[in-house]
Design a protein around this motif. Structure first.
Motif, short mmCIF file in Angstrom:
data_model
loop_
_atom_site.label_atom_id
_atom_site.label_comp_id
_atom_site.label_asym_id
_atom_site.label_seq_id
_atom_site.Cartn_x
_atom_site.Cartn_y
_atom_site.Cartn_z
N ASP A 1 -7.90 1.91 8.01
CA ASP A 1 -7.66 1.59 6.61
C ASP A 1 -8.92 0.97 6.00
O ASP A 1 -9.44 -0.01 6.52
CB ASP A 1 -6.49 0.60 6.52
N CYS A 2 -9.39 1.54 4.91
CA CYS A 2 -10.62 1.05 4.28
C CYS A 2 -10.35 0.26 3.02
O CYS A 2 -11.27 -0.10 2.28
CB CYS A 2 -11.55 2.23 3.95
N THR A 3 -9.08 -0.04 2.74
CA THR A 3 -8.72 -0.69 1.47
C THR A 3 -8.00 -2.01 1.67
O THR A 3 -8.34 -3.02 1.05
CB THR A 3 -7.82 0.24 0.63
N GLU B 1 -11.41 7.19 6.83
CA GLU B 1 -10.07 6.68 6.48
C GLU B 1 -9.03 7.42 7.31
O GLU B 1 -9.05 8.65 7.40
CB GLU B 1 -9.81 6.91 4.99
N ASP C 1 0.81 -1.22 0.00
CA ASP C 1 0.00 0.00 0.00
C ASP C 1 0.84 1.27 0.00
O ASP C 1 0.30 2.37 0.06
CB ASP C 1 -0.95 0.01 1.20
#
Length: 359
Positions: free
Chosen positions: A205-207, A233, A115
């Motif tokens: 973290d939204c991913t 986020e 990321d």
């Protein structure tokens, strides 16, 4: 090989402090940076426990049985701190010493995290530097945090064994000790729901994190509305939690409870709540990690504790078993988090009772 006395001299501290840091992962050093510096120097200059050092000196045949293990952290850089990974690192190094392993290198390599967006040249240069430092001490590698697939493929050809300690499943064909993020989120959400909460927010973290997936799944399973405004986020840090709570405080309609991805975020959120003018808003706060600092907030932080000692022990055992040709196929060990109930969560019916937030 370096002694504790030499490490103490280089760090500008006492031998007693170095001994406490290297032999007790739970030792709470007054200066976290000093603790990291001790571990960094210990790895860089081949510090080994006395028993392993004696083995290395006694005979070539016994010396060959001592494994040189390297550690790489991808979540944080060398000038950053992360309480969870700092505590986990202490557990891992203690476990290595108990198995008479030589900790050869300690690397902070955020360049390799999936990321993080770094250029190919920067990734290549750091990989080359890392492999140059390894030289012939490339028995095993413990990776704490996720790693880019292309980097991991190169490392697999260099090290005899690799184990990853991760919070999210990687499936890169190496051994893994995995914290079940879905189970962690479900445990946290089920506890909040049992206390009557329906308006539950999320910070983190939204991913890239399975805890977020677990949050969404549990909300849907209980047929609870997912308000996109309640999902904030934020980086995994106190500053991230502080800023996210500031954003939530600016809302006209706010969640009654908030699930924070990590304890550090929750601690930042609690600090922001302490500074607010509107003392009537007292949301329940829950997180996951189980870092030491969570015991000393007020209210004390309710969390889903990660079994750091077990994760460290399992990682070292998996790696040593592979190095000693005990298994060939990739293995995955999944561990669950444990709910630790403290003071930062309350029933919705108790919302009118003011809670004082301070750190």
């Amino acid at each position: 090989m370096m002694s504790m006395k030499e490490i103490a001299r280089m760090c500008g501290t006492s031998v007693a402090t170095v001994s406490r840091v290297l032999n007790n992962p739970d030792y709470k050093c007054a200066d976290p940076k000093l603790k990291e510096r001790i571990w960094t120097i210990a790895g860089k200059y081949d510090y080994v426990p006395n028993e392993a050092a004696r083995d290395l000196k006694m005979s070539k045949s016994r010396a060959e049985k001592v494994h040189h293990i390297n550690i790489m952290l991808t979540r944080i850089g060398g000038d950053e701190t992360d309480p969870f990974y700092n505590e986990l690192l202490g557990n891992v190094t203690t476990e290595l010493h108990q198995h008479l392993c030589v900790m050869s290198n300690l690397w902070y390599m955020p360049y390799f995290a999936p990321d993080k967006k770094y250029g190919k040249k920067e990734i290549h240069d750091n990989l080359e530097k890392m492999l140059d430092q390894s030289q012939e001490k490339m028995d095993g590698l413990i990776i704490m945090g996720k790693c880019k697939r292309e980097v991991l493929e190169i490392l697999q050809n260099k090290f005899k064994g690799i184990v990853m300690i991760v919070r999210n499943h990687a499936d890169y064909g190496v051994d893994e000790v995995l914290l079940d993020g879905n189970q962690v989120a479900s445990t946290a959400l089920e506890y909040l729901i049992s206390m009557g909460h329906k308006k539950i927010g999320y910070i983190g973290d939204c991913t890239f994190d399975e805890c977020f997936t677990g949050y969404m799944h549990t909300m849907k399973m209980h047929q609870l509305d997912i308000n996109i405004d309640y999902i904030v986020e934020a980086p995994r840090s106190e500053d991230g939690g502080y800023a996210a709570m500031d954003q939530i405080l600016g809302m006209s309609d706010r969640p009654t409870a908030i699930f924070c991805l990590v304890d550090a975020i929750a601690i930042g959120a609690l600090k922001r709540l302490n500074k607010r003018k509107n003392k009537l808003y007292t949301p329940s706060i829950i997180a996951c990690d189980g870092i030491e600092e969570g015991k000393y907030t007020s209210p004390m932080l309710t969390t889903v504790e990660s079994p750091k000692e077990d994760m460290a022990r399992l990682a070292v055992l998996l790696l040593l078993n592979r190095l000693e040709k005990g298994h060939k196929s990739s293995a995955r060990v999944v561990v669950d988090g444990k709910l630790v109930i403290r003071e930062s969560c309350k029933r919705v019916s108790e919302a009118e009772d003011s809670i004082e937030y301070y750190i």
